[in-house]
Design a protein around this motif. Structure first.
Motif, PDB file in Angstrom:
ATOM      1  N   THR A 188     -53.538 -31.188  -7.271  1.00  0.00           N
ATOM      2  CA  THR A 188     -52.494 -30.265  -7.713  1.00  0.00           C
ATOM      3  C   THR A 188     -51.542 -31.047  -8.605  1.00  0.00           C
ATOM      4  O   THR A 188     -51.257 -32.226  -8.356  1.00  0.00           O
ATOM      5  CB  THR A 188     -51.721 -29.668  -6.532  1.00  0.00           C
ATOM      6  OG1 THR A 188     -51.142 -30.723  -5.747  1.00  0.00           O
ATOM      7  CG2 THR A 188     -52.665 -28.847  -5.652  1.00  0.00           C
ATOM      8  N   CYS A 190     -47.844 -31.103 -11.110  1.00  0.00           N
ATOM      9  CA  CYS A 190     -46.569 -30.540 -11.539  1.00  0.00           C
ATOM     10  C   CYS A 190     -46.297 -31.055 -12.958  1.00  0.00           C
ATOM     11  O   CYS A 190     -46.304 -32.271 -13.183  1.00  0.00           O
ATOM     12  CB  CYS A 190     -45.443 -30.996 -10.617  1.00  0.00           C
ATOM     13  SG  CYS A 190     -45.549 -30.353  -8.932  1.00  0.00           S
ATOM     14  N   GLY A 216     -54.092 -22.053 -10.260  1.00  0.00           N
ATOM     15  CA  GLY A 216     -53.308 -22.168  -9.040  1.00  0.00           C
ATOM     16  C   GLY A 216     -52.959 -23.593  -8.658  1.00  0.00           C
ATOM     17  O   GLY A 216     -52.090 -23.823  -7.815  1.00  0.00           O
ATOM     18  N   ASN A 217     -53.628 -24.559  -9.263  1.00  0.00           N
ATOM     19  CA  ASN A 217     -53.352 -25.970  -8.968  1.00  0.00           C
ATOM     20  C   ASN A 217     -52.312 -26.571  -9.907  1.00  0.00           C
ATOM     21  O   ASN A 217     -51.968 -27.736  -9.785  1.00  0.00           O
ATOM     22  CB  ASN A 217     -54.642 -26.803  -9.087  1.00  0.00           C
ATOM     23  CG  ASN A 217     -55.587 -26.584  -7.930  1.00  0.00           C
ATOM     24  OD1 ASN A 217     -55.637 -25.508  -7.361  1.00  0.00           O
ATOM     25  ND2 ASN A 217     -56.351 -27.604  -7.578  1.00  0.00           N
ATOM     26  N   THR A 219     -48.484 -26.282 -11.491  1.00  0.00           N
ATOM     27  CA  THR A 219     -47.146 -25.723 -11.359  1.00  0.00           C
ATOM     28  C   THR A 219     -46.260 -26.261 -12.466  1.00  0.00           C
ATOM     29  O   THR A 219     -46.190 -27.484 -12.683  1.00  0.00           O
ATOM     30  CB  THR A 219     -46.523 -26.091  -9.997  1.00  0.00           C
ATOM     31  OG1 THR A 219     -47.377 -25.641  -8.946  1.00  0.00           O
ATOM     32  CG2 THR A 219     -45.154 -25.438  -9.845  1.00  0.00           C
ATOM     33  N   GLN A 220     -45.601 -25.369 -13.201  1.00  0.00           N
ATOM     34  CA  GLN A 220     -44.718 -25.778 -14.286  1.00  0.00           C
ATOM     35  C   GLN A 220     -43.269 -25.821 -13.800  1.00  0.00           C
ATOM     36  O   GLN A 220     -42.827 -24.920 -13.080  1.00  0.00           O
ATOM     37  CB  GLN A 220     -44.849 -24.821 -15.466  1.00  0.00           C
ATOM     38  CG  GLN A 220     -46.248 -24.791 -16.081  1.00  0.00           C
ATOM     39  CD  GLN A 220     -46.338 -23.872 -17.290  1.00  0.00           C
ATOM     40  OE1 GLN A 220     -45.356 -23.671 -17.998  1.00  0.00           O
ATOM     41  NE2 GLN A 220     -47.518 -23.323 -17.524  1.00  0.00           N
ATOM     42  N   MET A 221     -42.544 -26.863 -14.185  1.00  0.00           N
ATOM     43  CA  MET A 221     -41.151 -27.023 -13.758  1.00  0.00           C
ATOM     44  C   MET A 221     -40.430 -27.975 -14.696  1.00  0.00           C
ATOM     45  O   MET A 221     -41.046 -28.597 -15.562  1.00  0.00           O
ATOM     46  CB  MET A 221     -41.096 -27.539 -12.317  1.00  0.00           C
ATOM     47  CG  MET A 221     -41.833 -28.849 -12.097  1.00  0.00           C
ATOM     48  SD  MET A 221     -41.848 -29.377 -10.347  1.00  0.00           S
ATOM     49  CE  MET A 221     -42.767 -28.045  -9.581  1.00  0.00           C
ATOM     50  N   GLN A 229     -40.570 -33.672  -6.766  1.00  0.00           N
ATOM     51  CA  GLN A 229     -41.688 -32.999  -6.094  1.00  0.00           C
ATOM     52  C   GLN A 229     -42.879 -33.934  -5.907  1.00  0.00           C
ATOM     53  O   GLN A 229     -43.562 -33.894  -4.884  1.00  0.00           O
ATOM     54  CB  GLN A 229     -42.103 -31.760  -6.892  1.00  0.00           C
ATOM     55  CG  GLN A 229     -41.052 -30.672  -6.938  1.00  0.00           C
ATOM     56  CD  GLN A 229     -40.593 -30.244  -5.550  1.00  0.00           C
ATOM     57  OE1 GLN A 229     -41.400 -29.859  -4.711  1.00  0.00           O
ATOM     58  NE2 GLN A 229     -39.294 -30.318  -5.298  1.00  0.00           N
ATOM     59  N   SER A 234     -45.188 -32.625  -2.792  1.00  0.00           N
ATOM     60  CA  SER A 234     -45.378 -31.179  -2.951  1.00  0.00           C
ATOM     61  C   SER A 234     -46.489 -30.896  -3.951  1.00  0.00           C
ATOM     62  O   SER A 234     -47.155 -29.864  -3.884  1.00  0.00           O
ATOM     63  CB  SER A 234     -44.078 -30.518  -3.422  1.00  0.00           C
ATOM     64  OG  SER A 234     -43.054 -30.730  -2.470  1.00  0.00           O
ATOM     65  N   CYS A 235     -46.654 -31.808  -4.921  1.00  0.00           N
ATOM     66  CA  CYS A 235     -47.828 -31.789  -5.785  1.00  0.00           C
ATOM     67  C   CYS A 235     -48.415 -33.200  -5.730  1.00  0.00           C
ATOM     68  O   CYS A 235     -47.668 -34.177  -5.627  1.00  0.00           O
ATOM     69  CB  CYS A 235     -47.484 -31.396  -7.216  1.00  0.00           C
ATOM     70  SG  CYS A 235     -46.090 -32.281  -7.939  1.00  0.00           S
TER      71      CYS A 235
END
Length: 328
Positions: A188, A190, A216-217, A219-221, A229, A234-235
């Motif tokens: 996963t 980020c 789904g793997n 995540t944009q932030m 994270q 978390s990732c």
């Protein structure tokens, strides 16, 4: 110590005044504040070869650039020059155009930024020395001179925390690609929104390494949150910049780009061509400093600002004194 604190306070105050002047100027290229560090020659500046020179130093607005701009200005002062501080210009283009047009004389710039953003090339050159040489040759036509680069390479990487590093044992992006096939749920990531969509970001990296991460793997932030994270786990992997001080502070482990996909962003002095012709001694003044700059040095200096909350100019001055480049 009290003297060092006075210098830091004074330069910080001047920087604040300079910031107001820059804001008032609109484009940020017509105002600035003098650097007033009480420094003498050390390893650099012997014989004060820049005595009588009036030089303007610039930089972009982020931490590493502010530090590098201060380092350059301090070196010039030790060599005898009067230095105007125009560091902290927002965005890459403003600082670049200042040097190119003669509103500023010098800055530390990144070879990859010049090659791709300023010179309009789409494909980076894998070898860092060849990348610099290509930039140096092409930019000469724009009246911009490049001095030899540092090993400092502020490029992209994926990094993981200590627990996940032990759990999965990946050390390279090829290892990550293999893990994505053997255990798809494990990988996963980020990333910033821009990195998630750029050809020289996640899409290109996946193509180069043969990865096919499900949506789904991913995540944009925002950038700062990515480090937090990734540190929390978390990732599994977070997008980082290789010279960021938070890598060390948060005990993150970057994955080696073993297929050399990401562009080289080596820092090198970018000098206005007319300025360098007038003051060729600039090359000798900066050479030992540039040679000392590497990713570890950059991470340590950046962490003092981003993690410890110190003033960038003060961090630069302390390092220059500790390394013996200048004396107080």
């Amino acid at each position: 110590m009290r003297r060092a604190m006075r210098v830091r306070t004074r330069t910080k105050a001047l920087a604040a005044v300079g910031g107001l002047l820059l804001a008032a100027a609109g484009c940020g290229l017509t105002s600035g504040s003098p650097m007033v560090d009480d420094v003498k020659p050390g390893i650099v500046g012997q014989g004060r070869p820049l005595e009588g020179a009036d030089l303007t130093v610039t930089s972009k607005e982020f931490t590493e650039q502010l530090i590098l701009g201060a380092i350059m200005g301090i070196a010039f002062q030790a060599a005898g020059a009067d230095v105007l501080d125009r560091t902290g210009i927002q965005g890459s283009i403003g600082a670049r155009e200042a040097v190119k047009g003669g509103d500023a004389d010098a800055m530390y710039e990144y070879t990859g930024t010049a090659w791709i953003t300023y010179l309009g090339n789409s494909d980076p050159i894998p070898d860092p020395q060849q990348q610099w040489e290509a930039v140096r040759k092409a930019d000469a036509e724009n009246g911009v001179s490049w001095l030899p680069p540092a090993s400092l390479n502020n490029t992209y990487a994926l990094a993981m925390n200590e627990s996940n590093a032990k759990k999965y044992g990946t050390k390279t992006l090829s290892d990550v690609a293999a893990l994505s096939k053997s255990d798809p749920k494990a990988v996963t990531v980020c990333v910033e929104g821009e990195f998630a969509n750029r050809a020289d970001g996640l899409p290109g990296m996946q193509k180069k390494y043969g990865m096919k991460l499900p949506a789904g793997n991913i995540t944009q932030m925002d950038t700062g949150i990515i480090y937090t994270q990734a540190a929390k786990g978390s990732c599994t992997y977070g997008e980082v910049f290789t010279t960021d001080g938070r890598i060390k502070a948060m005990n993150l482990t970057p994955m080696a780009d073993d297929k050399r996909f990401f562009p080289n962003y080596n820092a090198a002095p970018e000098i206005n061509g007319k300025t360098l012709k007038k003051y060729p001694e600039i090359a000798e003044v900066l050479a030992p400093i540039t040679k000392k700059l590497n990713n570890k040095v950059a991470q340590d200096l950046n962490a003092k600002v981003d993690v410890d909350g110190q003033d960038p100019h003060g961090v630069a001055l302390d390092w220059m004194v500790e390394e013996g480049f200048v004396k107080e």
